[in-house]
Design a protein around this motif. Sequence first.
Motif, PDB file in Angstrom:
ATOM      1  N   PRO A 189       0.874  -1.241  -0.036  1.00  0.00           N
ATOM      2  CA  PRO A 189      -0.124  -0.029  -0.067  1.00  0.00           C
ATOM      3  C   PRO A 189       0.904   1.211   0.173  1.00  0.00           C
ATOM      4  N   PHE A 190       0.324   2.276  -0.582  1.00  0.00           N
ATOM      5  CA  PHE A 190       0.872   3.537  -0.721  1.00  0.00           C
ATOM      6  C   PHE A 190       0.177   4.616   0.122  1.00  0.00           C
ATOM      7  N   PRO A 191       0.747   5.478   0.634  1.00  0.00           N
ATOM      8  CA  PRO A 191      -0.012   6.510   1.365  1.00  0.00           C
ATOM      9  C   PRO A 191      -0.551   7.463   0.338  1.00  0.00           C
ATOM     10  N   ASP A 192      -1.774   8.381   0.562  1.00  0.00           N
ATOM     11  CA  ASP A 192      -2.119   9.449  -0.375  1.00  0.00           C
ATOM     12  C   ASP A 192      -1.010  10.502  -0.370  1.00  0.00           C
ATOM     13  N   VAL A 193      -1.004  11.000  -1.760  1.00  0.00           N
ATOM     14  CA  VAL A 193      -0.009  12.172  -1.597  1.00  0.00           C
ATOM     15  C   VAL A 193      -0.576  13.395  -1.885  1.00  0.00           C
ATOM     16  N   PRO A 194      -0.314  14.544  -0.985  1.00  0.00           N
ATOM     17  CA  PRO A 194      -0.961  15.823  -0.948  1.00  0.00           C
ATOM     18  C   PRO A 194      -0.776  16.364  -2.299  1.00  0.00           C
ATOM     19  N   VAL A 195      -1.652  16.971  -2.914  1.00  0.00           N
ATOM     20  CA  VAL A 195      -1.667  17.853  -3.996  1.00  0.00           C
ATOM     21  C   VAL A 195      -1.984  19.144  -3.792  1.00  0.00           C
ATOM     22  N   GLN A 196      -0.968  20.074  -4.252  1.00  0.00           N
ATOM     23  CA  GLN A 196      -1.287  21.762  -3.887  1.00  0.00           C
ATOM     24  C   GLN A 196      -1.176  22.459  -5.137  1.00  0.00           C
ATOM     25  N   VAL A 197      -1.872  23.327  -5.140  1.00  0.00           N
ATOM     26  CA  VAL A 197      -1.509  24.431  -6.269  1.00  0.00           C
ATOM     27  C   VAL A 197      -1.306  25.924  -5.771  1.00  0.00           C
ATOM     28  N   ALA A 198      -0.334  26.539  -6.247  1.00  0.00           N
ATOM     29  CA  ALA A 198      -0.132  27.810  -5.675  1.00  0.00           C
ATOM     30  C   ALA A 198      -0.206  28.819  -6.880  1.00  0.00           C
ATOM     31  N   ARG A 199      -0.744  29.937  -6.854  1.00  0.00           N
ATOM     32  CA  ARG A 199      -0.624  30.938  -7.735  1.00  0.00           C
ATOM     33  C   ARG A 199      -0.765  32.331  -7.169  1.00  0.00           C
ATOM     34  N   HIS A 200      -0.180  33.364  -7.858  1.00  0.00           N
ATOM     35  CA  HIS A 200      -0.355  34.565  -7.455  1.00  0.00           C
ATOM     36  C   HIS A 200      -1.908  35.137  -7.383  1.00  0.00           C
ATOM     37  N   ARG A 201      -2.385  35.549  -6.309  1.00  0.00           N
ATOM     38  CA  ARG A 201      -3.634  35.903  -6.417  1.00  0.00           C
ATOM     39  C   ARG A 201      -4.447  37.060  -7.278  1.00  0.00           C
ATOM     40  N   ARG A 202      -3.191  38.011  -7.616  1.00  0.00           N
ATOM     41  CA  ARG A 202      -3.419  39.107  -8.416  1.00  0.00           C
ATOM     42  C   ARG A 202      -3.158  39.104  -9.860  1.00  0.00           C
ATOM     43  N   ARG A 203      -2.531  37.972 -10.112  1.00  0.00           N
ATOM     44  CA  ARG A 203      -2.140  37.887 -11.458  1.00  0.00           C
ATOM     45  C   ARG A 203      -2.972  37.123 -12.264  1.00  0.00           C
ATOM     46  N   TRP A 204      -3.214  37.379 -13.652  1.00  0.00           N
ATOM     47  CA  TRP A 204      -4.136  36.864 -14.442  1.00  0.00           C
ATOM     48  C   TRP A 204      -3.796  35.330 -14.536  1.00  0.00           C
ATOM     49  N   VAL A 205      -4.582  34.378 -14.890  1.00  0.00           N
ATOM     50  CA  VAL A 205      -4.501  33.040 -14.779  1.00  0.00           C
ATOM     51  C   VAL A 205      -5.102  32.614 -16.227  1.00  0.00           C
ATOM     52  N   PRO A 217      -6.242  30.443 -19.526  1.00  0.00           N
ATOM     53  CA  PRO A 217      -7.152  29.464 -19.750  1.00  0.00           C
ATOM     54  C   PRO A 217      -6.690  28.135 -19.606  1.00  0.00           C
ATOM     55  N   ALA A 218      -5.648  27.889 -20.127  1.00  0.00           N
ATOM     56  CA  ALA A 218      -4.861  26.621 -20.054  1.00  0.00           C
ATOM     57  C   ALA A 218      -4.414  26.124 -18.447  1.00  0.00           C
ATOM     58  N   ALA A 219      -4.032  27.087 -17.867  1.00  0.00           N
ATOM     59  CA  ALA A 219      -3.719  27.067 -16.192  1.00  0.00           C
ATOM     60  C   ALA A 219      -4.876  26.522 -15.631  1.00  0.00           C
ATOM     61  N   ALA A 250      -9.225  20.380 -13.570  1.00  0.00           N
ATOM     62  CA  ALA A 250      -9.047  19.070 -13.707  1.00  0.00           C
ATOM     63  C   ALA A 250      -8.426  18.531 -12.164  1.00  0.00           C
ATOM     64  N   LEU A 251      -7.499  19.228 -11.441  1.00  0.00           N
ATOM     65  CA  LEU A 251      -7.086  18.625 -10.207  1.00  0.00           C
ATOM     66  C   LEU A 251      -8.351  18.737  -9.419  1.00  0.00           C
ATOM     67  N   ALA A 252      -9.134  19.693  -9.238  1.00  0.00           N
ATOM     68  CA  ALA A 252     -10.240  19.740  -8.551  1.00  0.00           C
ATOM     69  C   ALA A 252     -11.264  18.716  -8.693  1.00  0.00           C
TER      70      ALA A 252
END
Length: 69
Positions: free
Chosen positions: A31-47, A49-51, A57-59
Amino acid sequence: MAAGLGLTLLPRATAADALREGRLAVVAGPPFPDVPVQVARHRRRWVSPAAQAVVDALARHFPARAAAG
């Protein structure tokens, strides 16, 4: 792995189509433990469409963690 010559450790989301189509098979292993997934981005910067598509998809794949963040 698709040539039938080995083992690999992949996230189910990555191998979902191949598993469903029978091109890959799950075999017993430790068995393998779950691996945490995190996404970080600058809240004031444009994102782009691809990002945003990657974040969406991650959500979808990790809904419990997406709701917590």
